[in-house]
Structures are given as structure tokens and as C-alpha cells.
Design a protein around this motif. Structure first.
Motif: not given
Length: 626
Positions: A321-335, A439-450
């Protein structure tokens, strides 16, 4: 729901956000690229911190860090104020980069948030130097006596910044959207060592005189402030592979290295799904037992609880789980913290894929089933509004959102998307998602747009089948959630029924069961009526009170407390006083406080254990054990 991504960053600010070289001239900005953060006083549309340089000394007697923080920032040309987040910091002075004093003020405190530090800026310049020291009660910092460590010789310090506790030890803009690079020089007494969530540039430290040593670090990739982390103590290291290793106290190093020997394989398995690992090394620091979380995904150096050391690798999914955060959370973070599910939902899904790759589909499905069960139990006890993925946390502590909804409902949405399109389409989209927002922080709205632009691509039947508004904005688990049910749990449920109906523990068919099956058995038994004789039979046969697997012991203690089984109280007391993981503490204290039988036990144990818990845990347990 058609949503619009926020405006693009100006070129200069984009360079800063991606860790480009810092200029010595004044940087300016022309737009606000960030979503409003209700948990920060910062005004990044006006002036935004981009780099933090720390020079701090640890005082283990006074329980303080003291020194200075040099903050580099960009601002609009007309702006004359820099607003920072602080909580409990003693600000001694603020200077510009020419060592000229700057006027500053601390605004009145706000519940949950602390105090805004407002600094008057000169017309030019892009750095300020804040001299300060932390409070002995700084919520992010845990100062341990030698008796609270495994070695029992030296003191220990560690930090825990998530969600908004970094402001209790660093004066900066403490928002997950305001990513910052950092460097640090940390001075500690000999023979202690220091590690941080950054590259160590002085592996053995340098002599700082007067019996002190200084350790230096740098983090060139921009990270949200909650991922700036420190630990200091009697810390040893053992390599586990070309880019992986484990840090812990010397008395725990061999045990920890054995448990985590698959770490290098985990990184390789994660890369097949998420793309290249971008942080250099992936090491793990196994902390003293007071650490309040199972793990914390600090870049390059996951902080982990010793409760994962089961001896049989049965709990290493936490490291996945913590390793996976290297992508989801650390690389792409909740804004914002209202978007917390973006961190934890993706990571919980990603963790399960790592476990599947390393240990097979059966184990992964058992773990997913346990998570789904936890979600359904927890949602039954939450207000409906708090079972949505997109949360309104204005005026509330962001820790409210750190529950199974963000983790397991979030993972259920990601799994539902995967099953709707198949892995052949889903996996490339997921890798692309991490690359597009790296290396950015995004919102739920940006996730939906993507998702709409890169995966749905105008397919109205897929859009309607996913029904994202039901997931994001409505309570509960939508009916289109991908089912998760492990066939390995069917015989477990059969044995649970037999035992509840009077079968002896020794007659149960349990040969070859995994730890996950034992967890499921105990979860089943917590909901049925059992006599003291049955509980005694169960414990004597399977030695549950002496289990070395923290998850199994926790599940057994919940059964015992629910049935007010007094013979299990010594094991309960040992468990509550020997570790400080909030995941275990909160349910057990809640269970105890529900009955007149349990209340005095809870109060007695908590009075003895509270000083050994981290503030993250005491903040929660204080409200339970009134």
C-alpha cells in the motif's frame, strides 16, 4: 457530470512546480492555479512557497526543534504579504534574504487550523528567513524516552505530518496543493542518526562540535508539505536490493529485514502497473510502536509500524500500500483533503494489484474481501454525508475523512472502472493518468475530466454504466460496484456457523488456513452469541491471545470485548499499551466504552498508555474515553 479542468499554470510557475532550478531574481506569478483549500490560511494566488530550506537542531531534553526555515516563493508583482500556516510555533524573528528584519504578525488561532503567520514583504526579493522553535507539544512530533524504544538506551524523535500537522514543526504553506522542494540540515547529539523523506547527502553526518552531528538532505522533486518527514534516534540500515533497504533500531534490524525481503520485487511489480518509479530509492523505516498509522508513504522512506512484523510476511500488504502511494498520493496528490479518496482509493486498488502479482489472485481477493467488509461495517456507523467520496470538510478536522470510505469505496470505484473496460484498456489509462499529472495535485473534478477525455471518450453507454455522480456525490455504495467475494471465505463461514452452534474448537477444519481466513473467522464470530466456555475453548485451542499477527490478535480482542470475556483483558491491556496504531486503538476503546463493564478498563488503560501515544491517536481517543 461534465467538469472543466483548472487553468494551466504560467510557464514560470510550472517550472517551479516541476523542480526547475531556482532563480536568484524575484519570481512573479499571474494566476491562481489551485483549488481553494479550506484547511490552509495560505493565499497562493498572491504568493506561493516553492522551496523550504531547514536548519534545525533537536533538543531531546526540551522536546523542541529550533533554528530557521528559509522559504523561497513566487508572487504577483503587487503583493506585499506572504501568508503561512503555523500552529504552536514560537516565531522569534523574520528576515529577508539580505538579513533585514521584516514585520510579521500571528493572527488569532482558528480551531483545527492554528494561526496564520502574515509576513510583510519588501518590494523585491523572493526569500524570507523565519527563525523559530517548536512547542514541546507539537502535534506532528513524537519525542520518545529510551524506555519507549526497542533498544532502551537512546531517545527517539519522529514526525507525522498528515493531514495538516506539518505546520506544527515547519512554518510553510501547509496545503497538499502547494508542492514544494526542500533541503535540510538537522543537528542531533551523538551517537544519534537522522533520516528524512529525502536524499541524504551526508551519509554519516558531519561533526558539528560540542558532541553534535549534522545530517543534510535534499528533495528535488516537489512534494506536498505533509510528506516532509524526519526521524532521529539509534537507527541502523540494511540493504534489501539495489534501490531498497530497511532502517530501524539495531535490535530490530534482522527481524525487519527478513519480513521485508520482498521489497525489491514489490517495486518491480508496481512499475509494471504504474510506470517507472521516479523517486530514486525506496526504503522503509520501521518505527517504535507508538507510531499512529500502519504506514506513512513519505517519499523515498516509508514510515512503518512494527505491528507489521508478523514473522511470516502475512501483513506485508501494508508495504504494498505504502509503495503504491509512490504513484497515487506522492506523484499525483489530492489537491484538498475533501479529495482524499484520490490518494487512498487509487492506492488501495494499486496495493491489491501488487499483492496479486506477487502472491496470487486468491490472496489478493481475500484482502479485497476483507476491505469490502470493513467498508460496509464502517459506513453503517457514519453519517450518510460522510459516506460520499467528495467530502465537504469546511470547518472540520480533515482526519474525519480518513476512514474506509476513502480507502475502500474509492478502491471499489477504481475496480469498477477496471472491470467495465477490461485491463487491456484500463492499465494504459492508469499509467497515462500518473504521467499526465505527475508531480501535481489534482481535484476530483480533474480526475473526472481526465477519465472522460482519456478513457470514456464520448462513450455514453460507458459513462452511464459508471454513473460517477452516484459514487462521488451520493452516500453509500452504488449498486454498480464491482463485486468482491473470495471463495476461500465460504468454508470459513461454514466453520464459524458450526462453532456458534456448539462444535468444539478442536473439531474445526482449519488446516492450511491463511491469516486472512483467520481474520474472517473472527469477524464472523463477533456478530454471534458465544458463551464464556466457547471463548475459552477457542483461545486455548488456537492461542489467539498470544498471536504474533497483530490483525488476528486485534480481531480476537474485539470478539472478547464484545462478549465481556474477562480472561482476555490481560492480553487486551498488553496490546493497547504496547502499540499506538490508531486503526487498532480506536475500535477497541470504542467497544470498551459502550458497556459499564468495559468503561473502567478503558479509562484505566488509557490513563497509563496515553503518554506513549502520538498526538494523532490521542486526539481521537480523547474524544472516546471522556
Amino acid at each position: 457530470m461534465l467538469l472543466t479542468p483548472r487553468a494551466a499554470l504560467p510557464v514560470l510557475l510550472l517550472c517551479v512546480a516541476l523542480g526547475c532550478a531556482r532563480e536568484t531574481t524575484t519570481a512573479t506569478m499571474t494566476a491562481a492555479p489551485l483549488a481553494p483549500d479550506v484547511h490552509s490560511f495560505a493565499r497562493p494566488a498572491e504568493a506561493r512557497v516553492t522551496h523550504v530550506a531547514l536548519e534545525l537542531q533537536a533538543d531531546f531534553t526540551a522536546h523542541r526543534l529550533g533554528g530557521r526555515a528559509t522559504l523561497t516563493f513566487v508572487r504577483r508583482p503587487d503583493v506585499r504579504q506572504l501568508v503561512l500556516d503555523t500552529r504552536g510555533l514560537e516565531i522569534r524573528q523574520v528576515q529577508d534574504e539580505r538579513q533585514q528584519p521584516l514585520t510579521f504578525r500571528l493572527e488569532p488561532p482558528v480551531e483545527h487550523l492554528g494561526q496564520a503567520l502574515v509576513i510583510a514583504l519588501p518590494a523585491s526579493g523572493d526569500r524570507v528567513v523565519v527563525e523559530y522553535r517548536t512547542s514541546p507539544e507539537a502535534a506532528a512530533l513524537q519525542w520518545l524516552t529510551p524506555a519507549q524504544t526497542a533498544g532502551r538506551i537512546h531517545p527517539y524523535l519522529y514526525s507525522q505530518g498528515e493531514a495538516i500537522l506539518t505546520r506544527t514543526w515547519i512554518p510553510t504553506q501547509d496545503s497538499p496543493a502547494i508542492r514544494q522542494t526542500y533541503e535540510a540540515s538537522i543537528t542531533v547529539p551523538r551517537p544519534l542518526s537522522v533520516v528524512m523523506s529525502a536524499e541524504m547527502t551526508t551519509p554519516n553526518g558531519t561533526d558539528a562540535g560540542n558532541g553534535l552531528r549534522a545530517y543534510k538532505f535534499k528533495m528535488d522533486q516537489p512534494v506536498p508539505p505533509y510528506l516532509i518527514a524526519i526521524a532521529a534516534g539509534d537507527i541502523a540500515f540494511k540493504s534489501l536490493g539495489p534501490r531498497t533497504g530497511v532502517y530501524t533500531e539495531p535490535t530490530m534490524i534482522e527481524r525487519s529485514a527478513h519480513e521485508l525481503e520482498d521489497l525489491e520485487k514489490m517495486v518491480a511489480a508496481a512499475e509494471t502497473l504504474g510506470g517507472p518509479y521516479r523517486w530514486g530509492r525506496y526504503d522503509v523505516l520501521v518505527l517504535p510502536p507508538s507510531f499512529p498509522f500502519g504506514g506513512m508513504e513519505n517519499p523515498r522512506l516509508t514510515f512503518a509500524t512494527p505491528t507489521i512484523l508478523a514473522g511470516d510476511k502475512s501483513l506485508v500488504s501494508l508495504l504494498a500500500h505504502e509503495l503504491a502511494h509512490s504513484w497515487s498520493g506522492n506523484l499525483v496528490t489530492n489537491a484538498t483533503w475533501g479529495d482524499f479518496w484520490l490518494n487512498e482509493g487509487f492506492t488501495t486498488y494499486f496495493e491489491n494489484r501488487i499483492m496479486e502479482a506477487l502472491y496470487g489472485k486468491d490472496r489478493a481477493l481475500m484482502l479485497a474481501s476483507l476491505g469490502r467488509n470493513e467498508l460496509m461495517r464502517e459506513m453503517a456507523d457514519l453519517p450518510p454525508a460522510d459516506t460520499k467520496l467528495s467530502l465537504d470538510l469546511k470547518g472540520r478536522d480533515p482526519d474525519i475523512g480518513m476512514n474506509a470510505v476513502a480507502y475502500e469505496k474509492g478502491a471499489a470505484l477504481v475496480r469498477t472502472i477496471e472491470q467495465a473496460v477490461g485491463r487491456d484498456r484500463f492499465d494504459p489509462w492508469l499509467r497515462g493518468y500518473f504521467n499526465r499529472h505527475a508531480f501535481t495535485s489534482i481535484t476530483t473534478q480533474e480526475f473526472v475530466a481526465d477519465l472522460q477525455q482519456e478513457l470514456i471518450r464520448g462513450d455514453t453507454s460507458l459513462r452511464d454504466a459508471l454513473n460517477l455522480p452516484a459514487w462521488l456525490d451520493q452516500p453509500g455504495l452504488p449498486p454498480n460496484a464491482a463485486p468482491v467475494q473470495s471463495p476461500a471465505f465460504a468454508p470459513v463461514e461454514g466453520e464459524a456457523r458450526r462453532f456458534a452452534q456448539g462444535a468444539t474448537a478442536s473439531s474445526l477444519v482449519v488446516s492450511g488456513w491463511t491469516p486472512q481466513q483467520w481474520q474472517h473467522l473472527l469477524e464472523q464470530l463477533r456478530t454471534v452469541t458465544l458463551t464464556p466456555a466457547q471463548l475459552r475453548d477457542l483461545d486455548a485451542t488456537f492461542r489467539l491471545s498470544a498471536s504474533g499477527n497483530s490483525e488476528i490478535l486485534f480481531a480476537w480482542l474485539r470478539v472478547a470485548v464484545a462478549r465481556q470475556y474477562a480472561p482476555a483483558v490481560p492480553a487486551l491491556e498488553r496490546f493497547l499499551t504496547a502499540q499506538g496504531r490508531r486503526k487498532f486503538l480506536r475500535p477497541l476503546y470504542e467497544d470498551l466504552m459502550q458497556t459499564p463493564w468495559g468503561q473502567p478498563i478503558a479509562r484505566r488503560v488509557y490513563a497509563a498508555a496515553r503518554s506513549s501515544y502520538h498526538a494523532v491517536s490521542t486526539q481521537t481517543i480523547d474524544t472516546i474515553v471522556k
